[in-house]
Design a protein around this motif. Structure first.
Motif, PDB file in Angstrom:
ATOM      1  N   ASP A   1       1.033  -1.002  -0.210  1.00  0.00           N
ATOM      2  CA  ASP A   1       0.091   0.083  -0.202  1.00  0.00           C
ATOM      3  C   ASP A   1       0.961   1.132  -0.112  1.00  0.00           C
ATOM      4  O   ASP A   1       2.119   1.315   0.790  1.00  0.00           O
ATOM      5  N   GLN A   2       0.723   2.087  -0.385  1.00  0.00           N
ATOM      6  CA  GLN A   2       1.086   3.558  -1.267  1.00  0.00           C
ATOM      7  C   GLN A   2       0.591   4.594  -0.246  1.00  0.00           C
ATOM      8  O   GLN A   2       1.275   5.573  -0.360  1.00  0.00           O
ATOM      9  N   ASP A   3       0.010   4.449   0.047  1.00  0.00           N
ATOM     10  CA  ASP A   3      -1.498   5.550   0.581  1.00  0.00           C
ATOM     11  C   ASP A   3      -1.022   6.244   2.510  1.00  0.00           C
ATOM     12  O   ASP A   3      -0.916   6.632   2.447  1.00  0.00           O
ATOM     13  N   GLY A   4      -1.238   4.819   2.629  1.00  0.00           N
ATOM     14  CA  GLY A   4      -0.954   4.868   4.372  1.00  0.00           C
ATOM     15  C   GLY A   4      -1.774   4.096   4.820  1.00  0.00           C
ATOM     16  O   GLY A   4      -1.655   3.640   5.892  1.00  0.00           O
ATOM     17  N   ALA A   5      -3.003   4.589   4.472  1.00  0.00           N
ATOM     18  CA  ALA A   5      -4.170   4.104   5.073  1.00  0.00           C
ATOM     19  C   ALA A   5      -5.252   3.209   4.495  1.00  0.00           C
ATOM     20  O   ALA A   5      -6.090   3.163   4.577  1.00  0.00           O
ATOM     21  N   LEU A   6      -4.484   2.088   2.946  1.00  0.00           N
ATOM     22  CA  LEU A   6      -5.695   1.480   2.415  1.00  0.00           C
ATOM     23  C   LEU A   6      -6.584   2.302   1.623  1.00  0.00           C
ATOM     24  O   LEU A   6      -7.744   2.127   2.056  1.00  0.00           O
ATOM     25  N   GLY A   7      -6.479   3.524   1.287  1.00  0.00           N
ATOM     26  CA  GLY A   7      -7.174   4.721   0.822  1.00  0.00           C
ATOM     27  C   GLY A   7      -6.803   5.112  -0.617  1.00  0.00           C
ATOM     28  O   GLY A   7      -6.134   3.888  -1.177  1.00  0.00           O
ATOM     29  N   PRO A   8      -7.127   5.950  -1.536  1.00  0.00           N
ATOM     30  CA  PRO A   8      -7.491   6.019  -2.888  1.00  0.00           C
ATOM     31  C   PRO A   8      -5.421   6.640  -3.480  1.00  0.00           C
ATOM     32  O   PRO A   8      -6.026   7.088  -4.239  1.00  0.00           O
TER      33      PRO A   8
ATOM     34  N   MET B   1      -1.852  -9.010  -6.802  1.00  0.00           N
ATOM     35  CA  MET B   1      -3.235  -8.290  -5.628  1.00  0.00           C
ATOM     36  C   MET B   1      -1.974  -6.796  -4.449  1.00  0.00           C
ATOM     37  O   MET B   1      -1.199  -6.371  -4.573  1.00  0.00           O
ATOM     38  N   SER B   2      -3.526  -7.009  -3.955  1.00  0.00           N
ATOM     39  CA  SER B   2      -3.087  -5.855  -2.899  1.00  0.00           C
ATOM     40  C   SER B   2      -4.102  -5.675  -1.654  1.00  0.00           C
ATOM     41  O   SER B   2      -4.666  -6.114  -1.454  1.00  0.00           O
ATOM     42  N   PHE B   3      -3.561  -5.921  -0.358  1.00  0.00           N
ATOM     43  CA  PHE B   3      -4.766  -5.314   0.800  1.00  0.00           C
ATOM     44  C   PHE B   3      -5.551  -3.521   0.417  1.00  0.00           C
ATOM     45  O   PHE B   3      -6.223  -3.821   0.593  1.00  0.00           O
TER      46      PHE B   3
ATOM     47  N   LEU C   1      -7.083  -9.762  -4.021  1.00  0.00           N
ATOM     48  CA  LEU C   1      -7.288  -9.133  -2.443  1.00  0.00           C
ATOM     49  C   LEU C   1      -6.671  -9.793  -2.006  1.00  0.00           C
ATOM     50  O   LEU C   1      -6.942 -10.972  -1.235  1.00  0.00           O
ATOM     51  N   VAL C   2      -5.841  -9.141  -0.515  1.00  0.00           N
ATOM     52  CA  VAL C   2      -5.553  -9.732   0.176  1.00  0.00           C
ATOM     53  C   VAL C   2      -5.903  -9.451   0.950  1.00  0.00           C
ATOM     54  O   VAL C   2      -5.729  -8.271   1.311  1.00  0.00           O
ATOM     55  N   THR C   3      -6.447 -10.054   2.072  1.00  0.00           N
ATOM     56  CA  THR C   3      -7.343  -9.978   2.865  1.00  0.00           C
ATOM     57  C   THR C   3      -7.441 -10.154   4.495  1.00  0.00           C
ATOM     58  O   THR C   3      -6.621 -11.478   4.615  1.00  0.00           O
ATOM     59  N   GLU C   4      -7.730 -10.180   5.474  1.00  0.00           N
ATOM     60  CA  GLU C   4      -7.552 -10.313   6.495  1.00  0.00           C
ATOM     61  C   GLU C   4      -8.323  -9.884   7.822  1.00  0.00           C
ATOM     62  O   GLU C   4      -9.311  -9.421   7.589  1.00  0.00           O
ATOM     63  N   ALA C   5      -7.548 -10.406   8.862  1.00  0.00           N
ATOM     64  CA  ALA C   5      -9.321  -9.969  10.359  1.00  0.00           C
ATOM     65  C   ALA C   5      -9.104  -8.375  11.132  1.00  0.00           C
ATOM     66  O   ALA C   5      -9.727  -8.372  11.470  1.00  0.00           O
ATOM     67  N   TYR C   6      -8.013  -7.765  10.934  1.00  0.00           N
ATOM     68  CA  TYR C   6      -7.185  -6.584  11.479  1.00  0.00           C
ATOM     69  C   TYR C   6      -7.235  -6.577  12.665  1.00  0.00           C
ATOM     70  O   TYR C   6      -8.148  -5.567  12.738  1.00  0.00           O
ATOM     71  N   ALA C   7      -6.593  -7.732  13.156  1.00  0.00           N
ATOM     72  CA  ALA C   7      -6.340  -7.608  14.438  1.00  0.00           C
ATOM     73  C   ALA C   7      -5.279  -7.576  15.094  1.00  0.00           C
ATOM     74  O   ALA C   7      -5.172  -7.808  16.599  1.00  0.00           O
ATOM     75  N   ASP C   8      -4.257  -7.573  14.303  1.00  0.00           N
ATOM     76  CA  ASP C   8      -3.129  -7.476  14.982  1.00  0.00           C
ATOM     77  C   ASP C   8      -2.948  -5.158  14.883  1.00  0.00           C
ATOM     78  O   ASP C   8      -3.007  -5.303  14.433  1.00  0.00           O
ATOM     79  N   SER C   9      -1.145  -6.085  16.136  1.00  0.00           N
ATOM     80  CA  SER C   9      -1.258  -4.982  15.888  1.00  0.00           C
ATOM     81  C   SER C   9      -0.614  -4.126  14.954  1.00  0.00           C
ATOM     82  O   SER C   9      -0.881  -2.653  14.629  1.00  0.00           O
ATOM     83  N   ASP C  10       0.673  -4.972  13.344  1.00  0.00           N
ATOM     84  CA  ASP C  10       0.494  -4.031  12.911  1.00  0.00           C
ATOM     85  C   ASP C  10       0.130  -3.567  11.703  1.00  0.00           C
ATOM     86  O   ASP C  10      -0.178  -2.953  11.081  1.00  0.00           O
ATOM     87  N   THR C  11      -1.358  -3.620  12.430  1.00  0.00           N
ATOM     88  CA  THR C  11      -3.018  -3.083  11.557  1.00  0.00           C
ATOM     89  C   THR C  11      -3.349  -1.436  12.150  1.00  0.00           C
ATOM     90  O   THR C  11      -4.911  -1.167  11.236  1.00  0.00           O
ATOM     91  N   GLN C  12      -3.105  -1.697  12.486  1.00  0.00           N
ATOM     92  CA  GLN C  12      -3.088  -0.237  13.384  1.00  0.00           C
ATOM     93  C   GLN C  12      -3.594   0.675  12.834  1.00  0.00           C
ATOM     94  O   GLN C  12      -4.088   2.254  13.939  1.00  0.00           O
ATOM     95  N   MET C  13      -2.427   1.353  13.063  1.00  0.00           N
ATOM     96  CA  MET C  13      -2.259   2.515  11.317  1.00  0.00           C
ATOM     97  C   MET C  13      -3.203   3.157  10.469  1.00  0.00           C
ATOM     98  O   MET C  13      -3.478   3.949  10.364  1.00  0.00           O
TER      99      MET C  13
END
Length: 256
Positions: free
Chosen positions: A115-122, A145-147, A166-178
């Motif tokens: 991801d180059q947006d920083g927050a999985l945005g546009p 593919m990409s998240f 699409l790369v997908t996940e539960a978004y529960a880990d600390s490294d997704t908190q940004m």
């Protein structure tokens, strides 16, 4: 939707190549990719851009963990990056073009754009176009593919005939908190498959029981998963997933 070639569903995929630091094969290195080819595995790799916009095969946003250098990868040119040692070995950071020359269509390539947006945005597009340009002349099985669903949509525009997912996940880990909480809540539901024309998802292995994953599987969408680290995990994941991305052991070749 562009269908995923059968080879992506039948050949186990080596996560960042068949890497083994002790054997001189760092992750995302030419040596790790050669080893995967020799073992008959597919290859998963990560893409980050250099300062001059060249797609580099590298996972992290920062250089420290893998090169001992400071700062983000995007602050160095491709030429500068190509001279940096990976984990103190003779291996250096390859470009995507380098890897395509090395693999030469022999195994399936699963290419993740970070991801180059920083927050999985546009705020994306330039890396997607650069990757599409490099892949345009490649004669071999490759999928991107990409998240970030916006990245996958940009790939659909830049390379409409290339399989994408699409790369997908539960978004529960600390490294997704940004990623903002509301964005994580939305992505957790995997809502963008149809909108971006995804031909597959690659889902977090520990979250394969999610009802939405089961729903997509029942609809006929191929399900890949990441990252498997033992035969026991592989056996459990294959109850849902059509194929695995693995590391740290020799995955079985189904039917071999």
């Amino acid at each position: 939707m562009i269908p995923l070639p059968d080879s992506f569903l039948t050949i186990p995929i080596a996560h960042r190549g068949l890497h083994d630091h002790a054997a001189g094969r760092p992750e995302n290195s030419r040596a790790a990719f050669w080893a995967a080819i020799d073992a008959g595995y597919g290859i998963e790799m990560d893409i980050q851009p250099s300062r001059d916009g060249v797609p580099m095969v590298f996972h992290d946003y920062g250089l420290a963990r893998l090169t001992g250098q400071s700062g983000p990868i995007q602050q160095r040119t491709a030429e500068e990056l190509s001279r940096l040692s990976l984990l103190g070995t003779d291996e250096t950071i390859p470009t995507l073009a380098d890897v395509l020359t090395l693999t030469a269509g022999r195994v399936p390539l699963l290419i993740e754009l970070k991801d180059q947006d920083g927050a999985l945005g546009p705020n994306v597009g330039s890396l997607e176009r650069a990757v599409a340009d490099v892949l345009a002349g490649y004669d071999g099985p490759a999928a991107v593919m990409s998240f970030n669903p916006h990245s996958v949509a940009a790939l659909a525009e830049a390379a409409p005939n290339l399989p994408r997912g699409l790369v997908t996940e539960a978004y529960a880990d600390s490294d997704t908190q940004m990623v903002p909480p509301e964005r994580r809540d939305a992505l957790r539901k995997i809502p963008d498959v149809d909108r971006v024309g995804a031909g597959f998802i690659s889902h977090q292995a520990s979250d394969l029981s999610r009802p939405r994953v089961q729903e997509l599987k029942e609809s006929g969408l191929p399900i890949l998963c990441w990252t498997i680290r033992s035969p026991e995990q592989e056996a459990e994941a294959r109850k849902t997933a059509d194929n695995i991305t693995f590391e740290g052991y020799a995955a079985a070749h189904p039917g071999a």
